[in-house]
Design a protein around this motif. Structure first.
Motif, mmCIF file in Angstrom:
data_model
loop_
_atom_site.group_PDB
_atom_site.id
_atom_site.type_symbol
_atom_site.label_atom_id
_atom_site.label_comp_id
_atom_site.label_asym_id
_atom_site.label_seq_id
_atom_site.Cartn_x
_atom_site.Cartn_y
_atom_site.Cartn_z
ATOM 1 N N GLU A 9 -2.047 9.134 8.717
ATOM 2 C CA GLU A 9 -2.699 8.461 9.851
ATOM 3 C C GLU A 9 -4.079 7.925 9.447
ATOM 4 O OE1 GLU A 9 0.619 10.588 11.008
ATOM 5 O OE2 GLU A 9 -1.156 11.460 10.036
ATOM 6 N N GLU A 10 -4.819 8.733 8.690
ATOM 7 C CA GLU A 10 -6.142 8.296 8.213
ATOM 8 C C GLU A 10 -6.007 7.090 7.292
ATOM 9 O OE1 GLU A 10 -8.965 12.259 8.007
ATOM 10 O OE2 GLU A 10 -7.324 12.095 6.552
ATOM 11 N N MET A 11 -5.027 7.142 6.384
ATOM 12 C CA MET A 11 -4.823 6.036 5.443
ATOM 13 C C MET A 11 -4.453 4.747 6.169
ATOM 14 S SD MET A 11 -2.859 8.178 2.425
ATOM 15 C CE MET A 11 -2.729 6.846 1.223
ATOM 16 N N LEU A 12 -3.612 4.874 7.156
ATOM 17 C CA LEU A 12 -3.216 3.691 7.938
ATOM 18 C C LEU A 12 -4.404 3.115 8.701
ATOM 19 C CD1 LEU A 12 0.255 4.864 9.298
ATOM 20 C CD2 LEU A 12 -0.151 2.982 7.688
ATOM 21 N N GLU A 13 -5.245 3.973 9.230
ATOM 22 C CA GLU A 13 -6.418 3.519 9.983
ATOM 23 C C GLU A 13 -7.404 2.797 9.067
ATOM 24 O OE1 GLU A 13 -8.782 2.589 13.055
ATOM 25 O OE2 GLU A 13 -6.793 3.498 13.226
ATOM 26 N N TRP A 14 -7.737 3.415 7.929
ATOM 27 C CA TRP A 14 -8.672 2.783 6.981
ATOM 28 C C TRP A 14 -8.150 1.446 6.471
ATOM 29 C CZ3 TRP A 14 -8.758 8.015 4.010
ATOM 30 C CH2 TRP A 14 -9.648 8.892 4.644
ATOM 31 N N SER A 15 -6.852 1.386 6.250
ATOM 32 C CA SER A 15 -6.268 0.214 5.594
ATOM 33 C C SER A 15 -6.112 -0.995 6.506
ATOM 34 C CB SER A 15 -4.907 0.566 4.981
ATOM 35 O OG SER A 15 -3.962 0.884 5.981
ATOM 36 N N LYS A 16 -6.375 -0.814 7.802
ATOM 37 C CA LYS A 16 -6.232 -1.947 8.725
ATOM 38 C C LYS A 16 -7.089 -3.134 8.303
ATOM 39 C CE LYS A 16 -4.928 0.599 12.933
ATOM 40 N NZ LYS A 16 -5.400 1.086 14.258
ATOM 41 N N GLU A 17 -8.299 -2.848 7.795
ATOM 42 C CA GLU A 17 -9.198 -3.946 7.434
ATOM 43 C C GLU A 17 -8.934 -4.488 6.025
ATOM 44 O OE1 GLU A 17 -13.355 -2.109 6.073
ATOM 45 O OE2 GLU A 17 -12.788 -1.369 8.046
ATOM 46 N N TRP A 18 -7.944 -3.963 5.331
ATOM 47 C CA TRP A 18 -7.641 -4.428 3.971
ATOM 48 C C TRP A 18 -6.581 -5.532 3.954
ATOM 49 C CZ3 TRP A 18 -6.783 1.254 1.991
ATOM 50 C CH2 TRP A 18 -7.985 1.964 2.126
ATOM 51 N N HIS A 19 -5.822 -5.669 5.048
ATOM 52 C CA HIS A 19 -4.827 -6.749 5.136
ATOM 53 C C HIS A 19 -5.527 -8.096 5.007
ATOM 54 C CE1 HIS A 19 -1.258 -4.442 6.521
ATOM 55 N NE2 HIS A 19 -2.153 -3.620 7.019
ATOM 56 N N HIS A 28 -13.439 8.803 -2.707
ATOM 57 C CA HIS A 28 -14.257 7.721 -2.151
ATOM 58 C C HIS A 28 -14.903 8.112 -0.822
ATOM 59 C CE1 HIS A 28 -15.673 3.696 -1.368
ATOM 60 N NE2 HIS A 28 -14.999 3.643 -0.242
ATOM 61 N N PHE A 29 -14.142 8.791 0.032
ATOM 62 C CA PHE A 29 -14.652 9.146 1.357
ATOM 63 C C PHE A 29 -15.233 10.569 1.406
ATOM 64 C CE2 PHE A 29 -11.701 5.662 2.615
ATOM 65 C CZ PHE A 29 -12.632 4.862 3.269
ATOM 66 N N GLY A 30 -15.284 11.240 0.247
ATOM 67 C CA GLY A 30 -15.888 12.564 0.165
ATOM 68 C C GLY A 30 -15.174 13.601 1.003
ATOM 69 N N LEU A 31 -13.850 13.589 0.957
ATOM 70 C CA LEU A 31 -13.053 14.511 1.773
ATOM 71 C C LEU A 31 -12.844 15.846 1.047
ATOM 72 C CD1 LEU A 31 -10.254 11.987 2.856
ATOM 73 C CD2 LEU A 31 -12.373 12.514 4.074
ATOM 74 N N PHE A 78 0.849 -1.185 0.000
ATOM 75 C CA PHE A 78 0.000 0.000 0.000
ATOM 76 C C PHE A 78 0.889 1.241 0.000
ATOM 77 C CE2 PHE A 78 -3.054 2.907 2.374
ATOM 78 C CZ PHE A 78 -3.899 3.083 1.279
ATOM 79 N N PRO A 79 1.176 1.805 -1.188
ATOM 80 C CA PRO A 79 2.074 2.972 -1.260
ATOM 81 C C PRO A 79 1.396 4.237 -0.724
ATOM 82 C CG PRO A 79 1.828 1.866 -3.410
ATOM 83 C CD PRO A 79 0.751 1.366 -2.516
ATOM 84 N N LEU A 80 1.642 4.552 0.529
ATOM 85 C CA LEU A 80 0.988 5.676 1.192
ATOM 86 C C LEU A 80 1.262 7.009 0.501
ATOM 87 C CD1 LEU A 80 1.780 4.729 4.893
ATOM 88 C CD2 LEU A 80 -0.505 4.821 3.889
ATOM 89 N N ALA A 81 2.442 7.137 -0.110
ATOM 90 C CA ALA A 81 2.828 8.420 -0.714
ATOM 91 C C ALA A 81 2.308 8.577 -2.141
ATOM 92 C CB ALA A 81 4.349 8.554 -0.707
#
Length: 289
Positions: free
Chosen positions: A264-274, A254-257, A240-243
């Protein structure tokens, strides 16, 4: 000539693959015929064109693969299966994301596999060229590189071998509009490969962490490049290339930001993708293409 018919586990959306691959002007694709001509090399590094044609459906995927020399058949078929990930079952991936925060994207793009670059050197060089460039110019620069120093056979372009690039002067890449640094990175890395200092054939047996540690020591190769090599060169499933700006833009949409997400947000969302982060990355890219 040889020809083989291959059945693949459904779902498998070949048209989506071809659509994505058309962005690269070097690829020889016939959308009407649902086929692509692959520029592969046999064990002696001789260029060999392999035609891959879809003759099935998304729910019953079947492919016709044909090539030139019968003696090369087994090796080249193995490469085609690796590139198109035909031995990877996408059903567990689809099931994993059904209840995730990316469920809508995975439903829309269901059956899209992770497709690899045609060989590891090709992938590494392309990633180095694409660093810090917009995609359109990156493709143009890569095409100039291949069409100047590679070889063409029956209308299909083959990337040059590292030995060919190792013998170049930096000025020869500068003439193609390479920056001086990028010219140095591509030629110096090719010299390391040609001289045996960097052995690409050893990378598949190493872990993601070992490959990262090994490659970032090379001038001109940073974490973004290594992550892309792991993803599109080796098909590692949990990258998951964060940069990556494309992924950031896809998540924003996707999240309407109002602005791009934080790390930090990307890491939190991605927890359930592993453990399928690579597929999350691919489907996020697909969602904005």
């Amino acid at each position: 000539m040889w020809m083989e018919t291959i059945d693949v586990t459904a779902p498998y959306h070949f048209e989506r693959i071809l659509e994505r691959l058309t962005s690269d002007p070097l690829n020889v694709i016939d959308l009407d015929n649902r086929s692509i001509s692959l520029p592969l090399r046999n064990k002696d590094q001789e260029p060999s064109i392999v035609l891959v044609k879809a003759i099935g459906t998304i729910e019953q995927p079947v492919f016709q693969v044909s090539g030139e020399k019968e003696a090369d058949k087994d090796d080249l078929l193995k490469e085609v299966k690796r590139i198109f990930q035909w031995e990877t079952n996408l059903l567990p991936v689809m099931e994993h994301f059904k209840l995730s925060n990316l469920a809508a994207i995975f439903e829309e793009h269901a059956g899209t596999p992770l497709v690899l670059d045609f060989n590891l050197y090709h992938c590494l060089v392309k990633c180095m060229i694409h660093q810090q460039l917009n995609l359109s110019f990156a493709h143009k620069l890569t095409a100039r590189f291949v069409q100047t120093f590679g070889e063409q056979k029956d209308g299909v372009w083959f990337y040059p071998l590292p030995e060919s690039i190792a013998g170049l002067d930096y000025s020869q890449l500068r003439e193609l509009q390479f920056s001086m640094r990028k010219a140095e990175y591509v030629i110096d890395t090719s010299r390391m490969i040609a001289g045996g200092e960097l052995r690409l054939e050893e990378l598949p047996s190493l872990s993601d962490e070992e490959i990262m540690e090994k490659l970032v020591k090379i001038r001109g190769i940073g974490p973004w490049t290594v992550q892309n090599v792991l993803l599109f060169g080796l098909g590692r499933p949990n990258l998951f290339p964060l940069a990556d700006i494309g992924i950031q833009n896809a998540l924003k949409k996707h999240f309407g930001l109002e602005k791009k997400p934080t790390k930090e947000e990307m890491l939190e969302w991605s927890k359930e993708w592993h453990p399928f982060l690579s597929y999350a990355s691919l489907y996020l890219w697909r969602s904005i293409e």
